[in-house]
Design a protein around this motif. Structure first.
Motif, PDB file in Angstrom:
ATOM      1  N   SER A  36      22.577 -17.827 -72.526  1.00  0.00           N
ATOM      2  CA  SER A  36      22.874 -16.176 -72.104  1.00  0.00           C
ATOM      3  C   SER A  36      22.420 -14.764 -72.491  1.00  0.00           C
ATOM      4  O   SER A  36      21.656 -13.926 -72.000  1.00  0.00           O
ATOM      5  CB  SER A  36      24.533 -16.663 -71.487  1.00  0.00           C
ATOM      6  N   LEU A  37      22.441 -14.337 -73.810  1.00  0.00           N
ATOM      7  CA  LEU A  37      21.991 -13.755 -74.174  1.00  0.00           C
ATOM      8  C   LEU A  37      20.318 -13.126 -74.525  1.00  0.00           C
ATOM      9  O   LEU A  37      20.251 -12.030 -73.745  1.00  0.00           O
ATOM     10  CB  LEU A  37      22.646 -13.009 -75.772  1.00  0.00           C
ATOM     11  N   GLY A  38      20.045 -14.041 -73.916  1.00  0.00           N
ATOM     12  CA  GLY A  38      18.004 -14.505 -74.455  1.00  0.00           C
ATOM     13  C   GLY A  38      17.909 -13.973 -73.273  1.00  0.00           C
ATOM     14  O   GLY A  38      16.786 -13.157 -72.591  1.00  0.00           O
ATOM     15  N   SER A  39      18.597 -14.798 -71.997  1.00  0.00           N
ATOM     16  CA  SER A  39      18.334 -14.198 -71.011  1.00  0.00           C
ATOM     17  C   SER A  39      18.754 -12.872 -70.244  1.00  0.00           C
ATOM     18  O   SER A  39      17.489 -12.581 -69.953  1.00  0.00           O
ATOM     19  CB  SER A  39      19.707 -15.295 -69.526  1.00  0.00           C
ATOM     20  N   HIS A  40      20.324 -12.176 -70.808  1.00  0.00           N
ATOM     21  CA  HIS A  40      20.052 -11.540 -70.151  1.00  0.00           C
ATOM     22  C   HIS A  40      18.919  -9.991 -71.005  1.00  0.00           C
ATOM     23  O   HIS A  40      18.324  -9.365 -69.740  1.00  0.00           O
ATOM     24  CB  HIS A  40      21.153 -10.881 -71.166  1.00  0.00           C
ATOM     25  N   LEU A  41      18.768 -10.341 -72.196  1.00  0.00           N
ATOM     26  CA  LEU A  41      17.468 -10.182 -73.273  1.00  0.00           C
ATOM     27  C   LEU A  41      15.794  -9.552 -72.270  1.00  0.00           C
ATOM     28  O   LEU A  41      15.320  -8.661 -72.054  1.00  0.00           O
ATOM     29  CB  LEU A  41      17.189 -10.620 -74.422  1.00  0.00           C
ATOM     30  N   PHE A  42      15.947 -10.792 -72.337  1.00  0.00           N
ATOM     31  CA  PHE A  42      14.775 -11.132 -70.835  1.00  0.00           C
ATOM     32  C   PHE A  42      14.486  -9.904 -69.699  1.00  0.00           C
ATOM     33  O   PHE A  42      13.361  -9.523 -69.931  1.00  0.00           O
ATOM     34  CB  PHE A  42      14.292 -12.330 -70.505  1.00  0.00           C
ATOM     35  N   ALA A  43      15.879 -10.174 -69.298  1.00  0.00           N
ATOM     36  CA  ALA A  43      15.931  -9.157 -68.104  1.00  0.00           C
ATOM     37  C   ALA A  43      15.988  -7.995 -68.576  1.00  0.00           C
ATOM     38  O   ALA A  43      15.047  -7.174 -67.721  1.00  0.00           O
ATOM     39  CB  ALA A  43      17.388  -9.450 -67.667  1.00  0.00           C
ATOM     40  N   ALA A  44      16.118  -7.249 -69.618  1.00  0.00           N
ATOM     41  CA  ALA A  44      16.056  -5.708 -70.040  1.00  0.00           C
ATOM     42  C   ALA A  44      14.933  -5.891 -70.034  1.00  0.00           C
ATOM     43  O   ALA A  44      14.246  -4.663 -69.627  1.00  0.00           O
ATOM     44  CB  ALA A  44      16.589  -6.137 -71.011  1.00  0.00           C
ATOM     45  N   ILE A  45      14.234  -6.971 -71.270  1.00  0.00           N
ATOM     46  CA  ILE A  45      12.355  -6.450 -71.535  1.00  0.00           C
ATOM     47  C   ILE A  45      11.563  -6.394 -70.090  1.00  0.00           C
ATOM     48  O   ILE A  45      10.849  -5.671 -69.609  1.00  0.00           O
ATOM     49  CB  ILE A  45      11.811  -8.084 -71.467  1.00  0.00           C
ATOM     50  N   THR A  46      12.471  -6.998 -68.734  1.00  0.00           N
ATOM     51  CA  THR A  46      11.283  -6.547 -67.130  1.00  0.00           C
ATOM     52  C   THR A  46      11.503  -5.099 -67.039  1.00  0.00           C
ATOM     53  O   THR A  46      10.211  -5.075 -66.440  1.00  0.00           O
ATOM     54  CB  THR A  46      11.413  -7.711 -66.106  1.00  0.00           C
ATOM     55  N   GLU A  47      12.405  -4.693 -67.512  1.00  0.00           N
ATOM     56  CA  GLU A  47      13.230  -3.866 -66.743  1.00  0.00           C
ATOM     57  C   GLU A  47      11.581  -2.186 -68.006  1.00  0.00           C
ATOM     58  O   GLU A  47      11.763  -0.841 -67.978  1.00  0.00           O
ATOM     59  CB  GLU A  47      13.980  -2.837 -67.373  1.00  0.00           C
ATOM     60  N   LEU A  48      11.251  -3.097 -69.354  1.00  0.00           N
ATOM     61  CA  LEU A  48      10.741  -1.488 -70.763  1.00  0.00           C
ATOM     62  C   LEU A  48       8.789  -0.743 -69.634  1.00  0.00           C
ATOM     63  O   LEU A  48       8.510  -2.154 -68.985  1.00  0.00           O
ATOM     64  CB  LEU A  48      10.360  -2.409 -71.414  1.00  0.00           C
ATOM     65  N   ASP A  49       8.625  -0.223 -69.750  1.00  0.00           N
ATOM     66  CA  ASP A  49       7.399   0.837 -69.334  1.00  0.00           C
ATOM     67  C   ASP A  49       6.631  -0.139 -69.984  1.00  0.00           C
ATOM     68  O   ASP A  49       5.549  -0.299 -69.339  1.00  0.00           O
ATOM     69  CB  ASP A  49       7.474   1.742 -70.608  1.00  0.00           C
ATOM     70  N   GLU A  50       6.799  -0.327 -70.954  1.00  0.00           N
ATOM     71  CA  GLU A  50       5.481  -0.946 -71.686  1.00  0.00           C
ATOM     72  C   GLU A  50       5.252  -2.732 -70.856  1.00  0.00           C
ATOM     73  O   GLU A  50       3.940  -3.212 -71.203  1.00  0.00           O
ATOM     74  CB  GLU A  50       5.724  -1.930 -73.609  1.00  0.00           C
ATOM     75  N   TYR A  51       6.251  -3.291 -70.429  1.00  0.00           N
ATOM     76  CA  TYR A  51       6.036  -4.394 -70.431  1.00  0.00           C
ATOM     77  C   TYR A  51       5.313  -4.642 -68.721  1.00  0.00           C
ATOM     78  O   TYR A  51       6.290  -5.084 -67.825  1.00  0.00           O
ATOM     79  CB  TYR A  51       6.938  -5.338 -70.236  1.00  0.00           C
ATOM     80  N   TYR A  52       4.524  -4.861 -68.386  1.00  0.00           N
ATOM     81  CA  TYR A  52       3.575  -4.545 -66.963  1.00  0.00           C
ATOM     82  C   TYR A  52       3.901  -5.938 -66.069  1.00  0.00           C
ATOM     83  O   TYR A  52       3.490  -5.599 -65.147  1.00  0.00           O
ATOM     84  CB  TYR A  52       2.659  -3.973 -67.432  1.00  0.00           C
ATOM     85  N   PRO A  53       3.875  -7.132 -66.704  1.00  0.00           N
ATOM     86  CA  PRO A  53       3.246  -8.029 -66.280  1.00  0.00           C
ATOM     87  C   PRO A  53       4.737  -8.229 -64.738  1.00  0.00           C
ATOM     88  O   PRO A  53       4.179  -8.608 -63.231  1.00  0.00           O
ATOM     89  CB  PRO A  53       3.614  -9.584 -66.835  1.00  0.00           C
TER      90      PRO A  53
END
Ligand code: AVJ
Length: 320
Positions: A36-53
């Motif tokens: 569950s935490l990993g899924s939330h962290l991945f969701a946070a990654i997708t909002e980062l400036d650096e994570y363009y995909p």
């Protein structure tokens, strides 16, 4: 109308999740990122400036959504592979007008709460959630109908697989298309394209350290589910682009000499020794079309974002 299925068949219950630690170099499967935490962290990654995909893909799904919907057509069984927060499907649902939305993810509880949100937004849509691991090939749930499937595989998740494994997974989707009620089906798939190494590396090593936390959380998850005793503080995150293999590699580097124990084994790690946790393959447009063809699909249409950094393909399973 929401139904939920727990499908354990793909789960490889017998397998020791830490088996790969015995290899050289030691490795752990990226499938264990997603508690569950990993899924939330991945969701946070997708909002980062650096994570363009995510951003580039979203610009395609939104900006070219009408063309995608015209190409795919309404009334399909939209099968969202690795649905997670279901946000990408949500971008398309109102234009795609599927007859049935089937969302599959390993993280069942996270998926369930995502689907309750989808249900609230699309009260007349038929929705099925499936908690399952399809990474070794999709096995369609026995009592679930499958009419005119559109397999939706966004986010460059296919990039997690080596070329032979990617071919095998796509082939299992091809097979599900062939075995579906009308014997045909399509694929809508997003993939990250090759670009400058610096840009790719920054996407996997962000300034805030969210990706580092995401990577380290794998150890926490394995401590919980496999009885391991990883000291999370004794590792640090490393990401780099392997030019020869055309993939980003994420590693967890041991900060000291240490012993790791788990149910079923132990392993000594030297200071500086690293565990490979994820590979994210990057494709050229031609290379990706070749992969689709080799797996039994023909490309119907392709869409690129303005920067030509990400590709969304509509492909059709070729009969026979
Ligand atoms: C979900 C596999 C597509 O490889 O970009 C993001 C996962 N890992 N940051 C990717 C991921 C680190 C992501 N995929």
């Amino acid at each position: 109308m929401l139904r939920f299925i727990e499908d354990q068949r793909g789960q490889r219950q017998q397998e020791d999740p830490l088996q790969g630690l015995r290899e050289t170099p030691p490795r752990l499967s990226p499938r264990y990122f997603y508690d569950s935490l990993g899924s939330h962290l991945f969701a946070a990654i997708t909002e980062l400036d650096e994570y363009y995909p995510t951003r580039l893909e979203r610009s395609i799904l939104v900006g070219q959504g009408d063309a995608i919907a015209r190409s795919v057509g309404p009334g399909r069984t939209m099968v969202d592979l690795g649905a997670g927060d279901c946000v990408k499907a949500e971008l398309l649902l109102h234009r795609l007008q599927p007859a049935h939305y089937v969302a599959i993810d390993v993280a069942g509880d996270f998926l369930k709460s995502s689907l309750r949100r989808i249900e609230a937004g699309f009260p007349r849509l038929k929705i099925t959630g499936v908690a399952a691991d399809f990474s070794a090939g999709l096995q369609w749930p026995e009592d679930l109908e499958c009419r005119r499937p559109l397999f939706f595989y966004p986010g460059s998740s296919i990039g997690n697989f080596s070329l032979p494994d990617a071919r095998a997974l796509l082939r299992s989707l091809w097979q599900a298309c062939a075995q579906s009620d009308e014997g045909c089906g399509d694929l809508l798939i997003g993939v990250d394209l090759l670009k400058s190494a610096a840009r790719m590396q920054d996407a996997y090593d962000d300034a805030l350290g969210v990706t580092a936390s995401f990577n380290l959380n794998l150890l926490r998850h394995l401590n919980r589910i496999a009885g391991a005793d990883f000291d999370v503080r004794a590792f640090r995150h490393r990401a780099h682009f392997n030019d020869e293999r055309q993939r980003i590699e994420m590693w967890l580097v041991s900060r000291c000499d240490q012993q790791v124990r788990w149910h079923g084994g132990h392993r000594m790690l030297r200071a500086g020794e690293a565990i490979l946790t994820e590979c994210s393959y990057k494709y050229s447009q031609e290379g990706f079309s070749a992969l689709l063809r080799d797996s039994g699909f023909e490309v119907v249409r392709r869409w690129l974002d303005d920067t030509r950094g990400f590709l969304v393909c509509h492909a059709r399973g070729i009969a026979g």
